[in-house]
Scaffold this motif. Structure first.
Motif, mmCIF file in Angstrom:
data_model
loop_
_atom_site.group_PDB
_atom_site.id
_atom_site.type_symbol
_atom_site.label_atom_id
_atom_site.label_comp_id
_atom_site.label_asym_id
_atom_site.label_seq_id
_atom_site.Cartn_x
_atom_site.Cartn_y
_atom_site.Cartn_z
ATOM 1 N N LEU A 91 115.931 -17.874 46.611
ATOM 2 C CA LEU A 91 117.043 -18.541 45.952
ATOM 3 C C LEU A 91 116.569 -19.389 44.774
ATOM 4 N N SER A 92 117.480 -19.593 43.826
ATOM 5 C CA SER A 92 117.210 -20.527 42.734
ATOM 6 C C SER A 92 117.138 -21.944 43.282
ATOM 7 N N LEU A 93 116.598 -22.865 42.480
ATOM 8 C CA LEU A 93 116.505 -24.261 42.900
ATOM 9 C C LEU A 93 117.886 -24.823 43.231
ATOM 10 N N GLY A 94 118.867 -24.511 42.382
ATOM 11 C CA GLY A 94 120.211 -25.017 42.629
ATOM 12 C C GLY A 94 120.781 -24.535 43.940
ATOM 13 N N ASN A 95 120.591 -23.258 44.255
ATOM 14 C CA ASN A 95 121.114 -22.729 45.510
ATOM 15 C C ASN A 95 120.323 -23.246 46.714
ATOM 16 N N GLN A 96 119.025 -23.475 46.525
ATOM 17 C CA GLN A 96 118.253 -24.100 47.605
ATOM 18 C C GLN A 96 118.798 -25.489 47.916
ATOM 19 N N GLN A 97 119.196 -26.218 46.887
ATOM 20 C CA GLN A 97 119.737 -27.555 47.120
ATOM 21 C C GLN A 97 121.123 -27.494 47.764
ATOM 22 N N ARG A 98 121.881 -26.457 47.474
ATOM 23 C CA ARG A 98 123.157 -26.282 48.177
ATOM 24 C C ARG A 98 122.904 -26.079 49.674
ATOM 25 N N VAL A 99 121.876 -25.304 49.981
ATOM 26 C CA VAL A 99 121.534 -25.087 51.390
ATOM 27 C C VAL A 99 121.081 -26.406 52.023
ATOM 28 N N GLN A 100 120.293 -27.194 51.291
ATOM 29 C CA GLN A 100 119.840 -28.477 51.820
ATOM 30 C C GLN A 100 121.026 -29.412 52.070
ATOM 31 N N LEU A 101 122.018 -29.379 51.180
ATOM 32 C CA LEU A 101 123.214 -30.191 51.384
ATOM 33 C C LEU A 101 123.970 -29.716 52.621
ATOM 34 N N ALA A 102 124.094 -28.412 52.784
ATOM 35 C CA ALA A 102 124.743 -27.876 53.983
ATOM 36 C C ALA A 102 124.032 -28.365 55.239
ATOM 37 N N ALA A 103 122.700 -28.385 55.209
ATOM 38 C CA ALA A 103 121.930 -28.841 56.367
ATOM 39 C C ALA A 103 122.224 -30.304 56.686
ATOM 40 N N ALA A 104 122.472 -31.108 55.642
ATOM 41 C CA ALA A 104 122.772 -32.526 55.850
ATOM 42 C C ALA A 104 124.168 -32.739 56.428
ATOM 43 N N LEU A 105 125.043 -31.751 56.290
ATOM 44 C CA LEU A 105 126.443 -31.913 56.685
ATOM 45 C C LEU A 105 126.809 -31.178 57.970
ATOM 46 N N LEU A 106 125.904 -30.394 58.496
ATOM 47 C CA LEU A 106 126.203 -29.539 59.649
ATOM 48 C C LEU A 106 126.711 -30.314 60.860
ATOM 49 N N HIS A 107 126.172 -31.499 61.082
ATOM 50 C CA HIS A 107 126.460 -32.220 62.317
ATOM 51 C C HIS A 107 127.565 -33.266 62.143
ATOM 52 N N ASP A 108 128.404 -33.080 61.101
ATOM 53 C CA ASP A 108 129.543 -33.964 60.877
ATOM 54 C C ASP A 108 129.085 -35.420 60.819
ATOM 55 N N PRO A 109 128.247 -35.766 59.825
ATOM 56 C CA PRO A 109 127.601 -37.090 59.815
ATOM 57 C C PRO A 109 128.579 -38.235 59.597
ATOM 58 N N TRP A 110 128.175 -39.419 60.061
ATOM 59 C CA TRP A 110 128.964 -40.632 59.859
ATOM 60 C C TRP A 110 128.739 -41.223 58.476
ATOM 61 N N LEU A 111 127.552 -41.031 57.926
ATOM 62 C CA LEU A 111 127.261 -41.474 56.571
ATOM 63 C C LEU A 111 126.248 -40.535 55.949
ATOM 64 N N LEU A 112 126.198 -40.526 54.616
ATOM 65 C CA LEU A 112 125.294 -39.644 53.882
ATOM 66 C C LEU A 112 124.318 -40.469 53.050
ATOM 67 N N ILE A 113 123.049 -40.066 53.105
ATOM 68 C CA ILE A 113 122.004 -40.664 52.290
ATOM 69 C C ILE A 113 121.264 -39.529 51.605
#
Length: 303
Positions: free
Chosen positions: A133-155
């Motif tokens: 994947l391109s860098l941009g799409n890799q970062q989309r995947v990283q963002l998805a990983a941060a959101l998978l567990h329905d977080p209470w806050l984002l950092i």
């Protein structure tokens, strides 16, 4: 709705180096806060302390009024500056795996992974390896990983670094959606124009200390008054007889000056004494100018 994230007077020393001194600010629920500063200013260390990855020496971190602990930290959506995914794993497989690690069952994890793959426009890449994947799409995947567990806050540490305009738009929309759900969102960035557009609040750190904290509008209100002056015969040094007035820039035949305020008539009179004044207009600083002024002032104070 709770009070969100509170960072209260935290300090950190590594060896003989003091990296954070009485750092304190809030990330209220439903707000997007931009955390900006030069490299080495203390942004990542502050974030790592909130996450429990680095121990603090003094101060406290609270979530909804209580000291932050492991149960809350498990519900933080974190995106590190150094991306932490597996390059040889396929996108959907990897997200499903990470969802299970965060506590979801297999079916729930797969469903969450599928939802975020779709929301972030990765459907056609779900079967690709991350390294493809391109860098941009890799970062989309990283963002998805941060959101998978329905977080209470984002950092998020430099989430927009290296993204193309399309990816910036997608990530910006997702952060706004998360804030609209009542979640506190804290992200660091060197892209000050983006911070200015996206954030409800800006926190500036310099040399391990908070030097500004507020909305862009409030920071502008507290900034030195600026005027653009265009007059025949103006040349560098024309403000030397005006205490507290400085020449910031020359552009398109005009001079941008800053003052503490209340000196408009003296500045205008000085320009008129040189030649006919063709323009005398107030100029509101953007975040880039505010940042430069605040950091330069802090550097001068510490010198």
């Amino acid at each position: 709705m709770g009070t969100g994230l509170e960072i209260d007077g935290i300090g950190k020393t590594f060896g003989d180096t003091r990296v954070l001194s009485e750092v304190g600010f809030r990330v209220p629920t439903g707000r997007i806060v931009g955390f900006v500063g030069n490299n080495g200013a203390g942004k990542s260390t502050t974030m790592r302390i909130v996450l429990g990855l680095t121990a603090l020496d003094e101060g406290e971190v609270r979530y909804d009024g209580r000291p932050i602990g492991v149960p809350v930290r498990k519900r933080i959506g974190y995106m590190p500056e150094e991306r932490g995914l597996y390059p040889r794993m396929r996108v959907l497989e990897q997200l499903s795996y990470l969802g299970r690690l965060s506590g979801h069952g297999r079916t729930e994890a797969t469903a969450a992974a599928g939802r975020w793959v779709e929301r972030l426009g990765l459907e056609k890449l779900a079967g690709a390896r991350l390294s493809e994947l391109s860098l941009g799409n890799q970062q989309r995947v990283q963002l998805a990983a941060a959101l998978l567990h329905d977080p209470w806050l984002l950092i998020l540490d430099e989430p927009f670094s290296g993204l193309d305009p399309s990816a910036v738009g997608v990530m910006s929309d997702v952060l706004r959606e998360q804030a609209a759900l009542g979640r506190p969102v804290l992200f660091s960035s060197h892209q000050l124009d983006l911070v200015e557009r996206l954030c409800d609040q800006v926190v500036i750190i310099s040399g391990g200390r908070i030097v500004a904290d507020g909305t862009v509008a409030a920071l502008r209100d507290g900034a030195p008054v600026r005027h653009r002056v265009v007059a025949d015969g103006l040349a560098p040094g024309w403000t030397h007889g005006l205490p507290g007035v400085s020449e910031l820039a020359w552009q398109d035949g005009g001079c941008l000056v800053a003052s503490a305020g209340g000196q408009e008539q003296q500045i205008l009179a000085a320009a008129q004494s040189i030649g006919p004044v063709r323009e005398f207009t107030p100029v509101r600083p953007d975040l880039t100018e505010l940042y430069r002024d605040v950091v330069n002032s802090d550097d001068a104070d510490r010198d």
